[in-house]
Design a protein around this motif. Sequence first.
Motif, PDB file in Angstrom:
ATOM      1  N   GLU A 155       0.818  -1.212   0.000  1.00 33.41           N
ATOM      2  CA  GLU A 155       0.000   0.000   0.000  1.00 33.41           C
ATOM      3  C   GLU A 155       0.857   1.269   0.000  1.00 33.41           C
ATOM      4  OE1 GLU A 155      -3.858  -1.598   2.557  1.00 33.41           O
ATOM      5  OE2 GLU A 155      -2.082  -0.871   3.617  1.00 33.41           O
ATOM      6  N   ASN A 156       2.178   1.063  -0.042  1.00 34.91           N
ATOM      7  CA  ASN A 156       3.093   2.199   0.079  1.00 34.91           C
ATOM      8  C   ASN A 156       4.005   2.344  -1.138  1.00 34.91           C
ATOM      9  OD1 ASN A 156       3.799   4.388   1.720  1.00 34.91           O
ATOM     10  ND2 ASN A 156       5.578   3.321   2.561  1.00 34.91           N
ATOM     11  N   ILE A 157       3.617   1.736  -2.256  1.00 35.20           N
ATOM     12  CA  ILE A 157       4.398   1.891  -3.489  1.00 35.20           C
ATOM     13  C   ILE A 157       4.084   3.272  -4.073  1.00 35.20           C
ATOM     14  CG2 ILE A 157       4.843   0.976  -5.790  1.00 35.20           C
ATOM     15  CD1 ILE A 157       3.824  -1.729  -4.790  1.00 35.20           C
ATOM     16  N   PRO A 158       5.107   4.098  -4.301  1.00 33.89           N
ATOM     17  CA  PRO A 158       4.862   5.466  -4.774  1.00 33.89           C
ATOM     18  C   PRO A 158       3.939   5.539  -5.992  1.00 33.89           C
ATOM     19  CG  PRO A 158       7.173   5.172  -4.235  1.00 33.89           C
ATOM     20  CD  PRO A 158       6.539   3.816  -4.147  1.00 33.89           C
ATOM     21  N   ILE A 159       2.936   6.364  -5.910  1.00 34.33           N
ATOM     22  CA  ILE A 159       1.944   6.653  -6.965  1.00 34.33           C
ATOM     23  C   ILE A 159       1.091   5.420  -7.311  1.00 34.33           C
ATOM     24  CG2 ILE A 159       1.577   7.379  -9.357  1.00 34.33           C
ATOM     25  CD1 ILE A 159       3.952   9.215  -9.136  1.00 34.33           C
ATOM     26  N   VAL A 160       1.742   4.278  -7.553  1.00 37.06           N
ATOM     27  CA  VAL A 160       1.018   3.075  -7.977  1.00 37.06           C
ATOM     28  C   VAL A 160      -0.043   2.683  -6.956  1.00 37.06           C
ATOM     29  CG1 VAL A 160       1.231   0.621  -8.531  1.00 37.06           C
ATOM     30  CG2 VAL A 160       2.972   2.245  -9.321  1.00 37.06           C
ATOM     31  N   SER A 161       0.347   2.638  -5.671  1.00 37.96           N
ATOM     32  CA  SER A 161      -0.603   2.232  -4.629  1.00 37.96           C
ATOM     33  C   SER A 161      -1.778   3.205  -4.557  1.00 37.96           C
ATOM     34  CB  SER A 161       0.106   2.161  -3.274  1.00 37.96           C
ATOM     35  OG  SER A 161       1.055   1.122  -3.265  1.00 37.96           O
ATOM     36  N   TYR A 162      -1.492   4.485  -4.713  1.00 35.78           N
ATOM     37  CA  TYR A 162      -2.563   5.490  -4.671  1.00 35.78           C
ATOM     38  C   TYR A 162      -3.571   5.248  -5.796  1.00 35.78           C
ATOM     39  CZ  TYR A 162      -4.832  10.052  -4.251  1.00 35.78           C
ATOM     40  OH  TYR A 162      -5.763  11.062  -4.091  1.00 35.78           O
ATOM     41  N   LEU A 163      -3.069   4.935  -6.981  1.00 41.32           N
ATOM     42  CA  LEU A 163      -3.947   4.697  -8.126  1.00 41.32           C
ATOM     43  C   LEU A 163      -4.738   3.400  -7.960  1.00 41.32           C
ATOM     44  CD1 LEU A 163      -1.534   5.721 -11.036  1.00 41.32           C
ATOM     45  CD2 LEU A 163      -3.419   7.065 -10.074  1.00 41.32           C
ATOM     46  N   VAL A 164      -4.072   2.352  -7.477  1.00 39.54           N
ATOM     47  CA  VAL A 164      -4.747   1.063  -7.287  1.00 39.54           C
ATOM     48  C   VAL A 164      -5.846   1.176  -6.231  1.00 39.54           C
ATOM     49  CG1 VAL A 164      -4.443  -1.311  -6.483  1.00 39.54           C
ATOM     50  CG2 VAL A 164      -2.773  -0.301  -8.048  1.00 39.54           C
ATOM     51  N   LEU A 165      -5.549   1.913  -5.160  1.00 40.38           N
ATOM     52  CA  LEU A 165      -6.519   2.076  -4.074  1.00 40.38           C
ATOM     53  C   LEU A 165      -7.545   3.172  -4.366  1.00 40.38           C
ATOM     54  CD1 LEU A 165      -4.033   1.856  -1.053  1.00 40.38           C
ATOM     55  CD2 LEU A 165      -5.708   0.138  -1.722  1.00 40.38           C
ATOM     56  N   LEU A 166      -7.409   3.811  -5.533  1.00 41.67           N
ATOM     57  CA  LEU A 166      -8.314   4.896  -5.931  1.00 41.67           C
ATOM     58  C   LEU A 166      -8.309   6.037  -4.916  1.00 41.67           C
ATOM     59  CD1 LEU A 166     -11.356   2.769  -7.194  1.00 41.67           C
ATOM     60  CD2 LEU A 166      -9.476   3.742  -8.528  1.00 41.67           C
ATOM     61  N   GLY A 167      -7.138   6.244  -4.330  1.00 47.51           N
ATOM     62  CA  GLY A 167      -6.984   7.365  -3.402  1.00 47.51           C
ATOM     63  C   GLY A 167      -7.722   7.191  -2.088  1.00 47.51           C
ATOM     64  N   ARG A 168      -7.952   5.925  -1.675  1.00 46.99           N
ATOM     65  CA  ARG A 168      -8.690   5.687  -0.430  1.00 46.99           C
ATOM     66  C   ARG A 168      -8.008   4.605   0.404  1.00 46.99           C
ATOM     67  NH1 ARG A 168     -13.469   8.267  -0.260  1.00 46.99           N
ATOM     68  NH2 ARG A 168     -14.298   9.102  -2.228  1.00 46.99           N
ATOM     69  N   CYS A 169      -8.226   4.659   1.720  1.00 50.27           N
ATOM     70  CA  CYS A 169      -7.689   3.653   2.634  1.00 50.27           C
ATOM     71  C   CYS A 169      -8.323   2.301   2.308  1.00 50.27           C
ATOM     72  CB  CYS A 169      -7.970   4.045   4.085  1.00 50.27           C
ATOM     73  SG  CYS A 169      -7.559   2.762   5.296  1.00 50.27           S
ATOM     74  N   SER A 170      -7.525   1.248   2.355  1.00 51.84           N
ATOM     75  CA  SER A 170      -8.031  -0.083   2.012  1.00 51.84           C
ATOM     76  C   SER A 170      -9.000  -0.628   3.061  1.00 51.84           C
ATOM     77  CB  SER A 170      -6.865  -1.062   1.844  1.00 51.84           C
ATOM     78  OG  SER A 170      -6.150  -1.199   3.074  1.00 51.84           O
TER      79      SER A 170
END
Length: 289
Positions: free
Chosen positions: A85-100
Amino acid sequence: MITMPLLSMLQDTPAFFITFVAIIGLMIGSFLNVVIYRLPEMMKRNWLQQCAELHGEACKALPTFNLITPRSVCTHCGHKITVWENIPIVSYLVLLGRCSQCHAHISLRYPIVEAVTALMSGFVAWYYGYGLITIAVLIFVWALIALAVIDLNTQLLPDDITMPLLWMGLLINMNSGFTDIQSAIIGAVAGYLSLWSIYWCFKLSTGKEGMGYGDFKLLSAIGAWLGWNMLPLVMLSSSLVGATVGIGLVLTARLKKSTPIPFGPYLVGGAFIALFWGEKLNYVYHGLF
């Protein structure tokens, strides 16, 4: 055995070198997000502890909180952020900018800082090429990005960044990294005293504080890196941009006239202009007169 071919590729293949540095910048951007959030909080905790000691009060023991400990968590639900959940930019996009876990919105600041740091790092690699000076410029740029965002969020410019940056600038210029050591020393002194003088003139005439001491130290650090001859350009460009943005925000009713505006981000912008295009702009200016 692996290191030498990699170094050869970095030196002989500009595109690979720029991409490599940009990826490093992406990871550094993730770390800068930690610094941006935690360093001001560490400062506040230290101030509270000092205040308690001055008042003779018992200092409340707080859990360890620094740039490493504890692990990053969601500020809404306390969910511990995993590696994935902490991969730069990629995690933000995968999580759609929300906490899992709680699905609360994650600030857009995180991917923006990571993207800007990566782009700036790649630009530095392209502009300066393969060499030790590029490492120095990257450190300078990364520190300025952190300072700009911290000041924008909290109106603080931590000594933990500005002061080491100042001394590092002087050390770099001992061997004429960006300018000669005499120009660097004068730049450090002039950078501090110029804003210090403006601060006291404004305070004595209005009774108000127009800026903080962190701005003095930041401009002093910039002067130590770039030399005194770049300071007029830094101050002019930062003042023009700052005034334009401030007037625009007031006219659009997004900012009250009495609301303080952090000056650090504009100094950082002026420093970037001077770092990459300062010599050309100074040459054009002197050619006009």
